[in-house]
Motif scaffolding. Structure first.
Motif, PDB file in Angstrom:
ATOM      1  N   PRO A 133      86.176  29.835  39.918  1.00  0.00           N
ATOM      2  CA  PRO A 133      84.972  29.018  39.733  1.00  0.00           C
ATOM      3  C   PRO A 133      84.655  28.216  40.996  1.00  0.00           C
ATOM      4  O   PRO A 133      85.566  27.692  41.660  1.00  0.00           O
ATOM      5  CB  PRO A 133      85.348  28.094  38.570  1.00  0.00           C
ATOM      6  CG  PRO A 133      86.403  28.852  37.816  1.00  0.00           C
ATOM      7  CD  PRO A 133      87.174  29.593  38.861  1.00  0.00           C
TER       8      PRO A 133
ATOM      9  N   GLY B  49      80.748  31.157  47.058  1.00  0.00           N
ATOM     10  CA  GLY B  49      80.715  32.217  46.057  1.00  0.00           C
ATOM     11  C   GLY B  49      81.019  33.587  46.610  1.00  0.00           C
ATOM     12  O   GLY B  49      81.297  34.515  45.855  1.00  0.00           O
TER      13      GLY B  49
ATOM     14  N   THR C  49      71.672  44.388  43.445  1.00  0.00           N
ATOM     15  CA  THR C  49      72.924  44.429  42.694  1.00  0.00           C
ATOM     16  C   THR C  49      73.255  45.845  42.228  1.00  0.00           C
ATOM     17  O   THR C  49      72.377  46.560  41.730  1.00  0.00           O
ATOM     18  CB  THR C  49      72.833  43.493  41.478  1.00  0.00           C
ATOM     19  OG1 THR C  49      72.622  42.160  41.947  1.00  0.00           O
ATOM     20  CG2 THR C  49      74.114  43.532  40.652  1.00  0.00           C
TER      21      THR C  49
ATOM     22  N   HIS D 288      79.624  39.813  40.982  1.00  0.00           N
ATOM     23  CA  HIS D 288      78.987  39.262  39.783  1.00  0.00           C
ATOM     24  C   HIS D 288      79.909  39.363  38.582  1.00  0.00           C
ATOM     25  O   HIS D 288      80.059  38.411  37.835  1.00  0.00           O
ATOM     26  CB  HIS D 288      77.670  39.997  39.507  1.00  0.00           C
ATOM     27  CG  HIS D 288      76.657  39.838  40.600  1.00  0.00           C
ATOM     28  ND1 HIS D 288      75.330  40.175  40.445  1.00  0.00           N
ATOM     29  CD2 HIS D 288      76.766  39.378  41.866  1.00  0.00           C
ATOM     30  CE1 HIS D 288      74.678  39.933  41.569  1.00  0.00           C
ATOM     31  NE2 HIS D 288      75.537  39.461  42.444  1.00  0.00           N
ATOM     32  N   ASP D 289      80.512  40.519  38.387  1.00  0.00           N
ATOM     33  CA  ASP D 289      81.393  40.706  37.236  1.00  0.00           C
ATOM     34  C   ASP D 289      81.933  42.127  37.248  1.00  0.00           C
ATOM     35  O   ASP D 289      81.569  42.943  38.096  1.00  0.00           O
ATOM     36  CB  ASP D 289      80.634  40.471  35.918  1.00  0.00           C
ATOM     37  CG  ASP D 289      81.481  39.774  34.868  1.00  0.00           C
ATOM     38  OD1 ASP D 289      82.685  40.074  34.790  1.00  0.00           O
ATOM     39  OD2 ASP D 289      80.953  38.923  34.142  1.00  0.00           O
TER      40      ASP D 289
ATOM     41  N   TYR E 128      75.962  38.355  33.153  1.00  0.00           N
ATOM     42  CA  TYR E 128      77.295  38.463  33.736  1.00  0.00           C
ATOM     43  C   TYR E 128      78.185  37.341  33.213  1.00  0.00           C
ATOM     44  O   TYR E 128      77.987  36.166  33.548  1.00  0.00           O
ATOM     45  CB  TYR E 128      77.217  38.432  35.266  1.00  0.00           C
ATOM     46  CG  TYR E 128      76.402  39.576  35.817  1.00  0.00           C
ATOM     47  CD1 TYR E 128      76.919  40.868  35.843  1.00  0.00           C
ATOM     48  CD2 TYR E 128      75.098  39.383  36.272  1.00  0.00           C
ATOM     49  CE1 TYR E 128      76.178  41.930  36.325  1.00  0.00           C
ATOM     50  CE2 TYR E 128      74.344  40.439  36.761  1.00  0.00           C
ATOM     51  CZ  TYR E 128      74.886  41.720  36.773  1.00  0.00           C
ATOM     52  OH  TYR E 128      74.133  42.771  37.249  1.00  0.00           O
TER      53      TYR E 128
ATOM     54  N   GLU F 216      79.826  34.321  35.406  1.00  0.00           N
ATOM     55  CA  GLU F 216      79.033  33.141  35.768  1.00  0.00           C
ATOM     56  C   GLU F 216      79.119  32.079  34.679  1.00  0.00           C
ATOM     57  O   GLU F 216      79.284  30.881  34.955  1.00  0.00           O
ATOM     58  CB  GLU F 216      77.572  33.550  35.991  1.00  0.00           C
ATOM     59  CG  GLU F 216      76.674  32.365  36.342  1.00  0.00           C
ATOM     60  CD  GLU F 216      75.203  32.735  36.390  1.00  0.00           C
ATOM     61  OE1 GLU F 216      74.394  31.833  36.689  1.00  0.00           O
ATOM     62  OE2 GLU F 216      74.858  33.900  36.101  1.00  0.00           O
TER      63      GLU F 216
ATOM     64  N   GLY G  58      82.589  30.522  34.585  1.00  0.00           N
ATOM     65  CA  GLY G  58      82.793  29.607  35.692  1.00  0.00           C
ATOM     66  C   GLY G  58      82.216  28.232  35.452  1.00  0.00           C
ATOM     67  O   GLY G  58      82.725  27.228  35.975  1.00  0.00           O
ATOM     68  N   GLU G  59      81.160  28.156  34.660  1.00  0.00           N
ATOM     69  CA  GLU G  59      80.584  26.852  34.311  1.00  0.00           C
ATOM     70  C   GLU G  59      81.360  26.197  33.162  1.00  0.00           C
ATOM     71  O   GLU G  59      81.722  25.023  33.226  1.00  0.00           O
ATOM     72  CB  GLU G  59      79.107  27.015  33.920  1.00  0.00           C
ATOM     73  CG  GLU G  59      78.210  27.503  35.042  1.00  0.00           C
ATOM     74  CD  GLU G  59      78.059  26.484  36.164  1.00  0.00           C
ATOM     75  OE1 GLU G  59      78.435  25.312  35.970  1.00  0.00           O
ATOM     76  OE2 GLU G  59      77.565  26.868  37.237  1.00  0.00           O
TER      77      GLU G  59
ATOM     78  N   LEU H 142      73.144  26.098  32.463  1.00  0.00           N
ATOM     79  CA  LEU H 142      72.823  27.518  32.436  1.00  0.00           C
ATOM     80  C   LEU H 142      71.435  27.751  31.839  1.00  0.00           C
ATOM     81  O   LEU H 142      70.996  26.994  30.956  1.00  0.00           O
ATOM     82  CB  LEU H 142      73.853  28.279  31.593  1.00  0.00           C
ATOM     83  CG  LEU H 142      75.287  28.343  32.127  1.00  0.00           C
ATOM     84  CD1 LEU H 142      76.242  28.736  31.003  1.00  0.00           C
ATOM     85  CD2 LEU H 142      75.400  29.326  33.292  1.00  0.00           C
TER      86      LEU H 142
ATOM     87  N   LYS I 280      71.406  32.714  29.025  1.00  0.00           N
ATOM     88  CA  LYS I 280      72.840  32.852  29.323  1.00  0.00           C
ATOM     89  C   LYS I 280      73.721  32.020  28.385  1.00  0.00           C
ATOM     90  O   LYS I 280      74.949  32.061  28.517  1.00  0.00           O
ATOM     91  CB  LYS I 280      73.121  32.415  30.762  1.00  0.00           C
ATOM     92  CG  LYS I 280      72.391  33.227  31.823  1.00  0.00           C
ATOM     93  CD  LYS I 280      72.649  32.654  33.213  1.00  0.00           C
ATOM     94  CE  LYS I 280      71.844  33.391  34.268  1.00  0.00           C
ATOM     95  NZ  LYS I 280      72.043  32.783  35.615  1.00  0.00           N
TER      96      LYS I 280
END
Length: 519
Positions: free
Chosen positions: A294, A333, A359, A406-407, A421, A424, A427-428, A480, A484
Motif C-alpha cells: 500500500p 506506486g 492497461t 494494477h492487480d 482492481y 487498489e 490498499g486503501e 474510493l 469501487k
C-alpha cells in the motif's frame, strides 16, 4: 576466484578464511565458512554414495538453519536439483512434490516429523534415502549422511540448481526446472553479482544480510545463497517478529534484507518508544517484493528508514523490474524500470503490444533465459507469447518506461461491465486502524455479474459488528469512487497468507461461488 574486494564462492572463502562467519543461526550460534563447507561436503558425499547423479533431485523439509543451507550447497556442488518444501503443506501435498519431482533423497526435520513420515510413505521414498535433523521414525539421523565416506569435497562436482515449486494457489504446484549448466561450482555465476548489483550490493564490503522469511521461498533462498557466495554474513530468523528484527539489525549491524509489506505494517504498528530503542544506522538497502505494498505503508517506511527501501517485481521464471526509494517518491506506486537485460511489455488479449498508458497483461523475459514447468508443457505454453511469459498480472508502462501494476488478471472483478482492481481497494482499506488485514474479490450478483466483497481480519481487540461494517464502508466512501466500494463485509479471525505475504485469495473466494459459474 577473486575480485578486488576479496575471494568469492563458499568453498574458496572457506579455504582462505575458514573462521569467517558465514551464518548466524536462529539460536544465535555463529557458523564459520569452514564448518559450513565441511557439512555441505559431507552431505554431498553421502548423496553420491546413495547413488544420486547429476540431474537427480533431493527434497528438503526443514526450518531456517545451517542444516538447510548446508543441504542447499551440497546439491549445488553435486549437480543436483534441490526442492525446498513449504513446511505449511500437509502430508499429501508434500508427497505429491516428492513424487512429481522424482526425489531420490528426502531430508526432513523432527519439527515436521508426522508430515515427513506420512509423505515419505505415500511417495514410496526408500528408507535408505530418508534422513532427518533430530529423531524421526524411519529416518536416519542427518549426521549419518556422508559419514564414513572420507573427508573433503565429493568425488564428482558440477553445478546444481534449485527447483522451486510454484505456490499452487490455482491448482497443484508445478516445479520450475532450468537446464543444468555444467559449470564449476567454485565459480560464482556472473548473474549472481549482476543481480546483487541491481540493488547496489557489492561482494564483501562489510555486508550482513538478515533473513526473516522461510527459505522455501524463491527470493529468500536466492538472497541468502548469493549473500554467502559474495562473502556476506547471513543472519537467520526462524519465526519473524517485528521487535526481534530490530534487535538483530542493531546487534549484527545488518546492511540488507528481503522483506514483504506485511512485515512493514507490523513494524509500523510497534510503539514509538520501541521503534526508537534500536540503532538502524547500518541499513543500506531493504528490499521488498512478492506482494503489493500500500502506498501509505511505503511512504511511512521511507519516512522512518530513509531511501534505503527498494522495491522489485520479479518471477521465479526470470526477469523483472526494480525501483529505489528516491525514484519511488517521484513515481509513487511504480515497481520500477526493467533490470538490465530484462524486457517488459504490455500485451492485449490477442498478444498485441500496447502503447504507454494503456492497461493490459504484463509479459517479460530475461535475456535468453529458458525454463519449463516440470512435466507441464501445456502450462509452460499457456504462460508464453513468443519468447515472453506472464505471471498473469495486469498493469501499464508510463511514458518513461516505469511499470505500474494494477492487480492479478485472475483477481479482476467485472461488475456491470466495469473492470475493478481489488488491490487498489485493499490498499486503501488496510490503512483503517481497526483492520489488520483485508481481501477484496468478486462474488456472484444476479444483475451485475459480480459484486465487490471485502473480507476483513479485525485488528487486535476489535470485534466484528454492524457498527464496524458501517464505519469501514464510510471510511471507504471517503477514499474510493462509488463503483469501487464493497457492497458487503465479512470477517475472519485470520486471512490465509503464506509467510511471504502472498494471499491465498482463491481459498476465500471459492466458497462464495459454489453452485455458480465462476468468472
Amino acid at each position: 576466484m577473486s575480485t578486488a574486494t576479496g575471494t568469492l564462492g563458499v568453498w574458496n572463502i572457506a579455504a582462505q578464511e575458514p573462521e569467517r562467519v558465514a551464518l548466524v543461526d536462529p539460536d544465535g550460534r555463529s557458523i564459520g565458512y569452514g564448518d559450513l563447507a565441511a557439512k555441505a561436503n559431507a552431505y554431498a558425499r553421502g548423496l553420491q554414495a546413495l547413488g544420486l547423479e547429476a540431474g537427480d533431485v533431493v527434497v528438503v523439509l526443514q526450518p531456517n538453519g545451517d542444516e538447510l543451507v548446508a543441504a542447499y550447497f551440497a546439491a549445488i556442488q553435486s549437480g543436483l536439483y534441490i526442492v525446498v518444501v513449504n513446511w505449511h503443506l500437509v502430508a499429501p501435498e508434500v508427497a505429491y512434490i516428492l513424487s512429481d519431482s522424482g526425489a531420490k533423497a528426502f531430508l526432513a526435520h523432527e519439527r515436521f516429523a508426522d508430515v515427513a513420515i506420512a509423505a515419505a510413505d505415500e511417495a514410496g521414498i526408500p528408507e535408505r534415502g530418508r534422513f532427518a535433523v533430530g529423531d524421526v521414525d524411519g529416518f536416519r539421523r542427518i549426521e549419518e549422511l556422508g559419514s564414513g565416506e572420507g573427508d573433503g569435497r565429493p568425488e564428482r562436482r558440477t553445478a546444481g540448481s534449485p527447483m522451486l515449486y510454484t505456490s499452487g494457489t490455482t491448482g497443484r504446484p508445478k516445479g520450475v526446472r532450468r537446464p543444468l549448466t555444467g559449470a564449476d561450482p567454485d565459480s560464482v555465476p556472473a548473474a549472481s553479482t549482476w543481480f546483487f548489483g541491481i540493488f547496489g550490493l557489492a561482494p564483501h564490503d562489510a555486508h550482513v544480510h538478515l533473513c526473516g522469511s522461510p527459505l522455501y521461498h524463491t527470493a529468500v533462498l536466492n538472497f541468502v545463497a548469493i549473500s554467502l557466495q559474495l562473502g556476506h554474513t547471513a543472519v537467520l530468523m526462524d519465526r519473524w517478529d517485528a521487535e526481534d528484527m530490530l534487535r538483530l539489525i542493531d546487534r549484527h549491524r545488518v546492511t540488507h534484507s528481503h522483506m514483504v509489506p506485511t512485515q512493514f505494517r507490523r513494524l509500523l504498528a510497534l510503539p514509538d518508544d520501541v521503534r526508537a530503542a534500536y540503532d538502524l544506522s547500518s541499513l543500506r538497502v531493504m528490499i521488498h517484493g512478492a506482494a503489493p505494498c500500500p502506498l501509505e505503508v511505503k511512504r511511512r517506511m521511507l519516512d522512518w528508514w530513509g531511501p534505503v527501501v527498494t522495491e522489485y517485481y520479479a518471477a521465479t521464471e526470470g526477469g523483472g523490474t526494480a525501483i529505489s526509494g528516491e525514484e519511488w517518491l517521484k513515481k509513487p506506486g511504480s515497481v520500477g524500470l526493467p533490470w538490465p537485460g530484462s524486457t517488459i511489455k504490455i500485451l492485449d488479449d490477442e498478444g498485441t503490444e500496447l502503447p504507454a498508458g494503456e492497461t493490459g497483461t504484463v509479459y517479460m523475459k530475461m535475456g535468453d533465459s529458458k525454463f519449463e514447468y516440470h512435466k507441464d508443457r501445456a502450462k509452460t505454453d499457456k504462460a508464453r507469447v513468443g519468447d515472453l511469459f506472464t505471471l498473469g498480472d495486469v498493469g501499464h508502462l508510463d511514458e518513461d518506461g516505469y511499470l505500474f501494476l494494477h492487480d492479478r488478471k485472475a483477481d479482476l472483478i467485472i461488475s456491470g461491465g466495469v473492470n475493478i482492481y481489488p488491490a487498489e481497494i485493499e490498499g486503501e482499506l488496510v490503512m483503517h486502524p481497526k483492520i489488520a488485514d483485508v481481501a477484496v474479490f468478486g462474488v456472484p450478483h444476479e444483475d451485475w455479474g459480480e459484486a465487490i466483497k471485502a473480507v476483513v481480519e479485525p485488528a487486535d481487540g476489535v470485534e466484528p459488528s454492524e457498527e464496524l461494517t458501517a464505519e469501514i464502508l464510510e471510511y471507504a466512501a471517503s477514499r474510493l469512487a462509488k463503483f469501487k466500494l464493497p457492497r458487503s463485509v465479512d470477517y475472519l479471525p485470520e486471512l490465509p497468507r503464506d509467510p511471504n505475504g502472498k494471499l491465498y485469495k482463491r481459498k476465500l473466494r471459492d466458497p462464495y461461488w459454489e453452485g455458480h459459474r465462476a468468472p
